[in-house]
Design an enzyme around this catalytic site. Structure first.
Site, PDB file in Angstrom:
ATOM      1  N   GLU A 128     -18.178 -14.659   3.290  1.00 19.91           N
ATOM      2  CA  GLU A 128     -18.151 -13.355   3.071  1.00 19.91           C
ATOM      3  C   GLU A 128     -19.535 -12.818   2.145  1.00 19.91           C
ATOM      4  OE1 GLU A 128     -14.757 -11.221   1.561  1.00 19.91           O
ATOM      5  OE2 GLU A 128     -14.190 -13.282   0.289  1.00 19.91           O
TER       6      GLU A 128
ATOM      7  N   ARG B  98      -4.296 -15.442   2.009  1.00 15.68           N
ATOM      8  CA  ARG B  98      -5.694 -15.239   1.061  1.00 15.68           C
ATOM      9  C   ARG B  98      -5.085 -15.270  -0.378  1.00 15.68           C
ATOM     10  NH1 ARG B  98      -9.554 -10.585   2.010  1.00 15.68           N
ATOM     11  NH2 ARG B  98      -8.068  -9.298   1.035  1.00 15.68           N
TER      12      ARG B  98
ATOM     13  N   CYS C 232     -12.145 -12.564  10.277  1.00 11.57           N
ATOM     14  CA  CYS C 232     -10.865 -11.928   9.894  1.00 11.57           C
ATOM     15  C   CYS C 232     -11.148 -10.510   9.666  1.00 11.57           C
ATOM     16  CB  CYS C 232      -9.988 -12.640   8.955  1.00 11.57           C
ATOM     17  SG  CYS C 232     -10.699 -12.344   7.234  1.00 11.57           S
TER      18      CYS C 232
ATOM     19  N   ASP D 180     -17.391  -7.515   3.964  1.00  8.92           N
ATOM     20  CA  ASP D 180     -18.210  -7.657   2.712  1.00  8.92           C
ATOM     21  C   ASP D 180     -19.524  -8.574   3.169  1.00  8.92           C
ATOM     22  OD1 ASP D 180     -16.938  -6.684   0.412  1.00  8.92           O
ATOM     23  OD2 ASP D 180     -15.704  -8.460   0.255  1.00  8.92           O
TER      24      ASP D 180
ATOM     25  N   HIS E 150      23.751  -1.369   7.450  1.00 10.54           N
ATOM     26  CA  HIS E 150      23.829  -2.046   8.734  1.00 10.54           C
ATOM     27  C   HIS E 150      23.397  -1.068   9.902  1.00 10.54           C
ATOM     28  CE1 HIS E 150      25.911  -5.541   7.534  1.00 10.54           C
ATOM     29  NE2 HIS E 150      26.337  -4.945   6.820  1.00 10.54           N
TER      30      HIS E 150
END
Lengths: 540, 85
Positions: free
Chosen positions: A429, A331, A500, A453, A188
């Site tokens: 990509e 993804r 992205c 990529d 906690h």
């Protein structure tokens, strides 16, 4: 200057004097008594007093840290009513004719050992709660003076461990950070530290006896580091970091709740890229509109065997529930190339970037893919989920994916398992995907451009080869034209397109992307606020 | 005597707070109420004992209720499980 490392449970930086919290004399003496019933009456009175204290703490915690975290004091109250616990105390007093304090201490030890021995991290952490209520009872038996946690000046609190009671009793305005030698991320104290927004480190191997109150220290909740008696350089560095954090907070205050619209009224969704459940906190902290790329590889990396459907379901569900109505784009598996995992037995490749990876593995080994899809579809009912498939080069691949999706759907229906088909998009990509994006746009719900990529494949530059750094130019016109083409083809069929990859966070290009008609930019959480500010400045 | 079985759906299992709430619910009734898992049985009115069972998500527990108000207790406790766990 001495450095210690521990596990950060809340990020942030603090500089200030230390205050070492030593527990009061916990040694409870055992003494023989004459009248057991008298001792038992004392216990009952102490329980009553403890209940009142806990009620006050509960009320204080509700206003300071919220009801969920305060609930622990309600649990403490219930534990104090527990018949087994109280009976055990009475029994020891009666059979051994010993003092109440001793009976409580022994009972507390026994019950906390029971929890500590359990095969469950959450229940293990409850051992501290039993200790906490027992110590409270012992204090109440001694007249009820609670520890006085009044500090003179704001300090960094160092302790062996802190109980929830101690944590809440402290004056929040006087605590700069928590550092404990023990403690778990489930405790906690950690949770409260997070709620109170102060840096906290646990599991720091310090010898508290060698540390004096008032010594200067730096607590770095980002690095998980405590520096005792820091030198000038370390101090300056810490202060710079604090200034940066404050700048971020200021930005946040300015931007919180505001739309990401350009001056001319175009709205851009700004989402975050993350790689694990633990990063969700940063997403919310930076007020991102959603998660634009959730790399699911973390579930597969660093382990011996494939993660089960249930395991995946739990992770996805946790993220979706935490994000609430905000969009979460997960993804599917992107293993291979630079991310190798032993149990996949992928074998060595001459040219991994052009090799057996991502969707190619999923299509060749549909069992792996299906497990993930089942978990995703099941998790989908818990929030606003979209999924996207990496490394697509052709419409045939998407067709094949949809066949597998259909199989998964039918299986789940046959098994009468609750699920919801999420929105499905693809990563763009590969140059091939760009060239057929007009056809792909008719098959999917959205596009997300993976610029890293895409750049490597388009420019024929290996990202891992340092010698080629000068040739790796993501601002190359070829890339920008491709992005334009992808956006146009998406819009032609009423779909949306986002970025992205790292390029999405390139503030020099934000204006151009917006002009191109981009709908979404997904960037690392630390870039969210700057990007949002940039978008709001634009007049295009 | 009334009894029912229930499979826990809450991700955390019967953790501290719901265990406390369950105990509170069970104390409302005069009937003797027990909870069992894997052959181990404890009284449902004892918090630490209930927590000590460490019931996790997807595990099945059996609740047995025996006493004068077992009918109302059955309804109340069943509703509690369905609503909270």
């Amino acid at each position: 200057m001495v450095k210690f490392f521990g596990k950060p449970v809340y990020k942030g930086i603090a500089v200030g004097p230390v205050l070492v919290m030593k527990k009061g004399d916990e040694q409870v003496k055992r003494s023989k008594i004459e009248n057991p019933e008298e001792e038992i009456r004392k216990v009952d009175q102490a329980v009553e007093m403890a209940q009142e204290q806990l009620q006050k703490l509960y009320d204080k915690a509700v206003t300071e840290v919220g009801e969920t975290s305060a609930a622990i004091f309600e649990v403490h109250q219930m534990m104090l009513e527990d018949e087994d616990y109280l009976d055990a105390i009475y029994n020891i007093i009666r059979t051994e004719t010993v003092n109440a304090e001793y009976a409580v201490a022994v009972t507390g030890d026994n019950f906390s050992e029971m929890f500590a021995g359990m095969d469950d991290e959450y229940m293990k952490a409850r051992a501290a709660d039993v200790k906490d209520i027992s110590n409270r009872l012992i204090q109440c038996l001694g007249g009820g003076d609670e520890n006085d946690f009044a500090f003179r000046e704001p300090s960094i609190v160092l302790a062996e461990d802190l109980s929830p009671s101690e944590t809440v009793q402290m004056d929040k305005n006087k605590i700069l950070a928590f550092v404990t030698v023990h403690g778990s991320a489930n405790s906690h104290t950690s949770i409260l530290a997070r709620m109170m927004n102060i840096p906290a480190l646990i599991g720091v191997p310090m010898d508290l006896d060698k540390i004096q109150n008032g010594m200067k220290a730096v607590v770095d909740g980002f690095q998980g580091e405590v520096i005792l008696e820091p030198n000038e350089f370390a101090c300056r560095e810490a202060e710079n970091k604090i200034a940066k954090e404050q700048e971020k907070l200021r930005l946040l205050q300015d931007l919180k709740g505001k739309d990401n619209v350009t001056k001319s009224g175009k709205k851009i969704n700004v989402y975050a890229n993350i790689g694990g459940v633990g990063d969700v906190g940063y997403v919310l902290e930076n007020d991102a509109g959603g998660i634009g790329l959730f790399r699911s590889e973390f579930l597969y990396l660093g382990r011996e065997d494939f993660p089960s459907e249930e395991e995946q379901l739990q992770a996805y569900r946790q993220v979706l529930q935490t994000m609430g109505e905000r969009k979460v784009i997960i993804r599917t598996l992107d293993i291979g190339a630079d991310k190798q995992v032993d149990y996949f037995n992928l074998g060595k490749e001459e040219n991994p970037a052009l090799g057996y990876r991502a969707i190619r593995i999923c299509l060749k080994q549909p069992d792996i893919f299906k497990t993930q899809l089942r978990a995703l579809f099941r998790a989908s009912v818990h929030g606003n989920l979209s999924i996207m498939y990496p490394m697509i080069t052709s419409t045939e691949e998407v067709q094949r994916i949809y066949e597998i999706v259909e199989e998964v759907k039918q299986e789940l229906e046959a098994e009468q398992i609750l699920f919801k088909l999420p929105e499905q998009g693809i990563m763009i990509e590969t140059p091939a995907a760009v060239m057929v994006s007009d056809e792909l746009a008719q098959m999917v719900d959205f596009f997300s451009v993976g610029t890293n990529d895409l750049t490597q494949y388009t420019l024929a530059v290996d990202r891992q080869n340092e010698k080629l750094d000068d040739f790796y130019n993501p601002h190359h016109k070829a890339i920008l034209r491709m992005i334009q083409m992808v956006i146009d083809n998406a819009h032609k069929y009423g779909k949306w397109a986002g970025i992205c990859g790292e390029l999405g966070a390139d503030l020099e290009l934000t204006e151009e992307f917006v002009k191109m008609g981009i709908d979404e930019l997904s960037v690392s959480p630390s870039m969210i606020l700057q990007l949002r500010r940039r978008i709001r400045e634009l007049d295009v | 005597m009334k009894a029912f079985e229930y499979t826990i759906k809450d991700e955390l299992g019967i953790h501290a707070r719901p265990a406390g709430m369950l105990v509170k619910e069970c104390k409302k009734y005069q009937s003797n109420i027990t909870i069992s898992k894997d052959g181990k049985t404890v009284e449902a009115t004892k918090l630490m004992a209930v927590m000590g069972m460490a019931v996790k998500c997807r595990q099945t527990v059996k609740i047995q209720i025996d006493g004068p108000d077992e009918e109302t207790a059955y309804q109340g406790i069943k509703a509690f499980f369905e609503g909270n766990l």
